[in-house]
Structure formats: structure tokens, C-alpha cells
Design a protein around this motif. Sequence first.
Motif, PDB file in Angstrom:
ATOM      1  N   GLY A 228      -3.676   4.838   4.284  1.00 22.65           N
ATOM      2  CA  GLY A 228      -3.241   5.105   5.661  1.00 22.65           C
ATOM      3  C   GLY A 228      -3.397   3.923   6.599  1.00 22.65           C
ATOM      4  O   GLY A 228      -3.476   4.102   7.815  1.00 22.65           O
ATOM      5  N   ALA A 229      -3.406   2.685   6.085  1.00 25.60           N
ATOM      6  CA  ALA A 229      -3.765   1.540   6.936  1.00 25.60           C
ATOM      7  C   ALA A 229      -2.600   0.648   7.372  1.00 25.60           C
ATOM      8  O   ALA A 229      -2.742  -0.115   8.322  1.00 25.60           O
ATOM      9  CB  ALA A 229      -4.803   0.679   6.210  1.00 25.60           C
ATOM     10  N   PHE A 230      -1.428   0.714   6.715  1.00 22.99           N
ATOM     11  CA  PHE A 230      -0.414  -0.335   6.929  1.00 22.99           C
ATOM     12  C   PHE A 230       0.928   0.193   7.447  1.00 22.99           C
ATOM     13  O   PHE A 230       1.389   1.258   7.065  1.00 22.99           O
ATOM     14  CB  PHE A 230      -0.173  -1.105   5.619  1.00 22.99           C
ATOM     15  N   ASP A 231       1.541  -0.623   8.307  1.00 26.61           N
ATOM     16  CA  ASP A 231       2.910  -0.337   8.760  1.00 26.61           C
ATOM     17  C   ASP A 231       3.942  -0.930   7.815  1.00 26.61           C
ATOM     18  O   ASP A 231       5.041  -0.405   7.677  1.00 26.61           O
ATOM     19  CB  ASP A 231       3.131  -0.942  10.155  1.00 26.61           C
ATOM     20  N   PHE A 232       3.589  -2.056   7.213  1.00 29.76           N
ATOM     21  CA  PHE A 232       4.567  -2.756   6.392  1.00 29.76           C
ATOM     22  C   PHE A 232       3.850  -3.438   5.238  1.00 29.76           C
ATOM     23  O   PHE A 232       2.942  -4.242   5.458  1.00 29.76           O
ATOM     24  CB  PHE A 232       5.313  -3.799   7.246  1.00 29.76           C
ATOM     25  N   LEU A 233       4.261  -3.097   4.027  1.00 25.03           N
ATOM     26  CA  LEU A 233       3.708  -3.742   2.834  1.00 25.03           C
ATOM     27  C   LEU A 233       4.838  -4.464   2.126  1.00 25.03           C
ATOM     28  O   LEU A 233       5.887  -3.869   1.850  1.00 25.03           O
ATOM     29  CB  LEU A 233       3.112  -2.688   1.888  1.00 25.03           C
ATOM     30  N   LEU A 234       4.630  -5.740   1.844  1.00 28.61           N
ATOM     31  CA  LEU A 234       5.650  -6.552   1.181  1.00 28.61           C
ATOM     32  C   LEU A 234       5.140  -6.911  -0.209  1.00 28.61           C
ATOM     33  O   LEU A 234       4.143  -7.629  -0.333  1.00 28.61           O
ATOM     34  CB  LEU A 234       5.900  -7.827   1.996  1.00 28.61           C
ATOM     35  N   ALA A 249      -1.182   3.827   0.992  1.00 23.57           N
ATOM     36  CA  ALA A 249      -1.824   2.861   1.898  1.00 23.57           C
ATOM     37  C   ALA A 249      -1.025   2.676   3.194  1.00 23.57           C
ATOM     38  O   ALA A 249      -1.482   1.984   4.110  1.00 23.57           O
ATOM     39  CB  ALA A 249      -1.998   1.518   1.197  1.00 23.57           C
ATOM     40  N   LEU A 250       0.182   3.277   3.245  1.00 25.03           N
ATOM     41  CA  LEU A 250       0.986   3.156   4.474  1.00 25.03           C
ATOM     42  C   LEU A 250       0.554   4.166   5.522  1.00 25.03           C
ATOM     43  O   LEU A 250       0.106   5.268   5.200  1.00 25.03           O
ATOM     44  CB  LEU A 250       2.469   3.397   4.152  1.00 25.03           C
ATOM     45  N   ARG A 251       0.729   3.784   6.771  1.00 26.45           N
ATOM     46  CA  ARG A 251       0.582   4.734   7.894  1.00 26.45           C
ATOM     47  C   ARG A 251       1.879   5.543   7.990  1.00 26.45           C
ATOM     48  O   ARG A 251       2.899   5.165   7.405  1.00 26.45           O
ATOM     49  CB  ARG A 251       0.390   3.978   9.206  1.00 26.45           C
ATOM     50  N   PRO A 252       1.898   6.625   8.763  1.00 26.70           N
ATOM     51  CA  PRO A 252       3.154   7.321   9.000  1.00 26.70           C
ATOM     52  C   PRO A 252       4.223   6.332   9.481  1.00 26.70           C
ATOM     53  O   PRO A 252       3.915   5.396  10.220  1.00 26.70           O
ATOM     54  CB  PRO A 252       2.806   8.332  10.089  1.00 26.70           C
ATOM     55  N   LYS A 253       5.444   6.524   9.039  1.00 25.98           N
ATOM     56  CA  LYS A 253       6.599   5.673   9.346  1.00 25.98           C
ATOM     57  C   LYS A 253       6.492   4.278   8.728  1.00 25.98           C
ATOM     58  O   LYS A 253       7.282   3.394   9.052  1.00 25.98           O
ATOM     59  CB  LYS A 253       6.842   5.566  10.856  1.00 25.98           C
ATOM     60  N   GLY A 254       5.527   4.084   7.854  1.00 20.83           N
ATOM     61  CA  GLY A 254       5.354   2.774   7.233  1.00 20.83           C
ATOM     62  C   GLY A 254       6.390   2.526   6.147  1.00 20.83           C
ATOM     63  O   GLY A 254       7.050   3.442   5.664  1.00 20.83           O
ATOM     64  N   MET A 255       6.517   1.246   5.773  1.00 22.33           N
ATOM     65  CA  MET A 255       7.501   0.877   4.755  1.00 22.33           C
ATOM     66  C   MET A 255       6.878  -0.020   3.689  1.00 22.33           C
ATOM     67  O   MET A 255       6.174  -0.976   4.011  1.00 22.33           O
ATOM     68  CB  MET A 255       8.669   0.135   5.404  1.00 22.33           C
ATOM     69  N   LEU A 256       7.170   0.321   2.425  1.00 21.69           N
ATOM     70  CA  LEU A 256       6.848  -0.562   1.304  1.00 21.69           C
ATOM     71  C   LEU A 256       8.140  -1.269   0.938  1.00 21.69           C
ATOM     72  O   LEU A 256       9.122  -0.623   0.591  1.00 21.69           O
ATOM     73  CB  LEU A 256       6.339   0.262   0.108  1.00 21.69           C
TER      74      LEU A 256
END
Length: 335
Positions: A228-234, A249-256
Motif C-alpha cells: 500500500g505504499a506506492f503511486d507508481f512502480l516502474l 505494494a501500490l496505493r489506491p489508483k496506483g500503477m505498475l
Amino acid sequence: MSEIHGLAVHAAGAQLLPYKFDPGELQPHDVEIKISHCGVCHSDVHLIDNDWGISKYPFIPGHEIVGTVVGVGSDVTDRTIGERVGVGWQADSCGICDWCRRGEEHLCAKSQPTCVGRNGGFADKIRVNSRFAIPVPSVLESEQVAPLMCAGITVYAPMRNHGVRPSSRVGVIGIGGLGHIGIQFAKAFGAEVTAFSTSKDKEAEAKELGAHHFVNTRDTGALKKVAGAFDFLLSTVSADQDWQAYVNALRPKGMLCLVGAAPSPMQIQGASLVLTQKAISGSPTGSPGDLSEMLDVAARHGVKAITERFAMSKANDAVTKVKKNQVRYRAVLTN
Ligand code: NAP
Ligand code: ZN
């Protein structure tokens, strides 16, 4: 007759061998570039090994090129002899499809990759359509800018396109050629940056490059700790990963966002995307316009590749080192 001399691979996984060819007459829209530097991208290694089934042998790899324009075709009006330019993954496109007209030439169905069906930058010269020879800002050193032509644009474009901003929490997965530049661009966008790496000895350098945090992905449970920590993971990794753990590991509305392609299909629970409005995406390199913008941003924010220099004749040594994940952080061949 003008000859181009380079190093070509003749079969999947084979060594690079000296190779020369006659490029014929300079085409009206092409420029000829005398190459000073060429980065060794992991995509060159995938092409050498035919991992993607698209390699056409023999071919000269190399698509992170910097050099000087030494010839211009009769219809070229945008480049001049003596100009320093860079060339990345793309050498030509149709110029007339919807995508080319929109300035998104990298999405053109007739895109011509620099070293697939053509000969690339492990050579003394190359010819490309002048639209794909990008002027390099004078403050950037050729050796450090060559890797930006593929690695740089590949990490810059998705961050720009998906709105990475100062409030963003960004994770860069895999700190190799792409990843070490990804950290720098994420910092330039003002984000809080986390490096995900299998190499714990990269922690200090990742932090020097701008990472606020470092996650050693070999530690069991490391990914659970950042749920639940990231907005964007690349992801710049081309091996299979625990993708569900990264989605978690994404927050809501986050993108991998994937720029490296793992071999196996991804296993993700639909509900883990649906309920928290998360997304998974992919991104290729970028258009000539994106490349110019990226170089300007790099010049302004001091983004540059950390390089290991090899003489062009030692390209096989560089490729071997890339395969072993021993390069810190981009091998660059010089003429
Ligand atoms: P690279 O320099 O070899 O770096 C890849 C990094 O991935 C390594 O340094 C390593 O980082 C990590 N890694 C390697 N093996 C791993 C494994 N088994 N599990 C987890 N992590 C692993 O490669 P690169 O040139 O940056 O390219 C990365 C990928 O992006 C390649 O597959 C390449 O084809 C692709 N690519 C795509 C585009 C595009 O247009 N989308 C453009 C260029 C490249 P750590 O040591 O930090 O773990
Ligand atoms: Zn590349």
C-alpha cells in the motif's frame, strides 16, 4: 563506395565478429552519422540471443548512439553536417499514419528499429532518417548521454505520461542501465523514490543517485513490508517476479508499469485491481519529440548515466558483463 565497419552477430547467442557492408547511396531523407559512443542496452543482449524471435542475422547491434552528422541526404532540411546527434531504438517510421502525425512515431506500425532488420551502432557509422537523429544539448557529455537515447527515454516517458509529480511515491524495480537513470528522473520529477534491487551492494549508490529508500528484494517479506505504499512502480526487470506482491505494494489508483518484459504470463488477482482502482501498463521508448524533451530535462537536472567504458573492439566483453549483471551501470563502447 562507402563502407560501414562494425561488429555483427551471425547466429543466436554467437560472439560479435568484425563485419563490413556497403550501405549504398545515401537516401534523400537520411543522414550519415560518424559514431563516437554507443551504449550496450540489455535489449541488445535479447536481440543477440534472439529472445524475442525478431532478430535477423547477421546484424550489428547497438541503439544508444551518439555521433556527428557527416552526410545529409538531398531532402534533409533539419540536420546539418558537423552537428552532434543521438539515435535511440528507432531509425525510421512511415511518417504518415495517425501516430506519426500526432508526433507519437514510436507507436507507428511501420516503425523501423535501429538494429532489427538494419545495422546498429556497434560500428563506425550509421544511417537513419534525419527525424530520428536528435540534437544533443551541448552541456551533456557524449559518453553519459548515449545511454539516455534508449535507457533514459524508456524510464522518462512513462513517468511523464502517467503524471509523476512531487507528491508521488515512486518505486524503480531493478537498478541496472534503465533503473539507475529511472531513480534520477523520478527525483527530477520531485517524487519520493524507492529502489528495489536484488543487489544489496547497490544501496549506497542508489541513494546517492536520489533514492530515499532501498528495498532488497532478496529479503523474504520485503515486499509485504511496503504494501500500500506506492503511486507508481516502474519495473525494468526482464525476469518473472512476484507481480501480485508489487500490485499489493501500490496505493489506491496506483500503477505498475512494465518496461522490461518478463517471459511468463503475469498472474494477478482481478479483485486486487478492481477494488482499489489500480492499473498495470507497459511502455516502449518514446518519440523524437519525447527524446528532445527528455534530453532537455536531463541537461537541466543533471541526469546522466554512470558508465563503464569499453573500446568498440571489446564489445564482446561488455556484452558478457551485461549478461552477468556486473556493469555499474551502463557499458558504453567508444570509437
Ligand atoms: P540491465 O542493465 O541488465 O539491468 C536490469 C536489472 O534488472 C539488473 O541490473 C538487476 O538489477 C535486475 N535483475 C536482473 N536479473 C534479475 C532477476 N532475475 N530478478 C530480479 N531482478 C533482476 O538491463 P537494462 O538495459 O536496464 O534493461 C532492462 C530491461 O528493459 C531489459 O529486458 C530490456 O530489454 C528492457 N528494455 C525495454 C525498453 C522498452 O522500450 N520498454 C527499452 C530498453 C530496455 P538489481 O541488481 O538492482 O536487482
Ligand atoms: Zn535499449
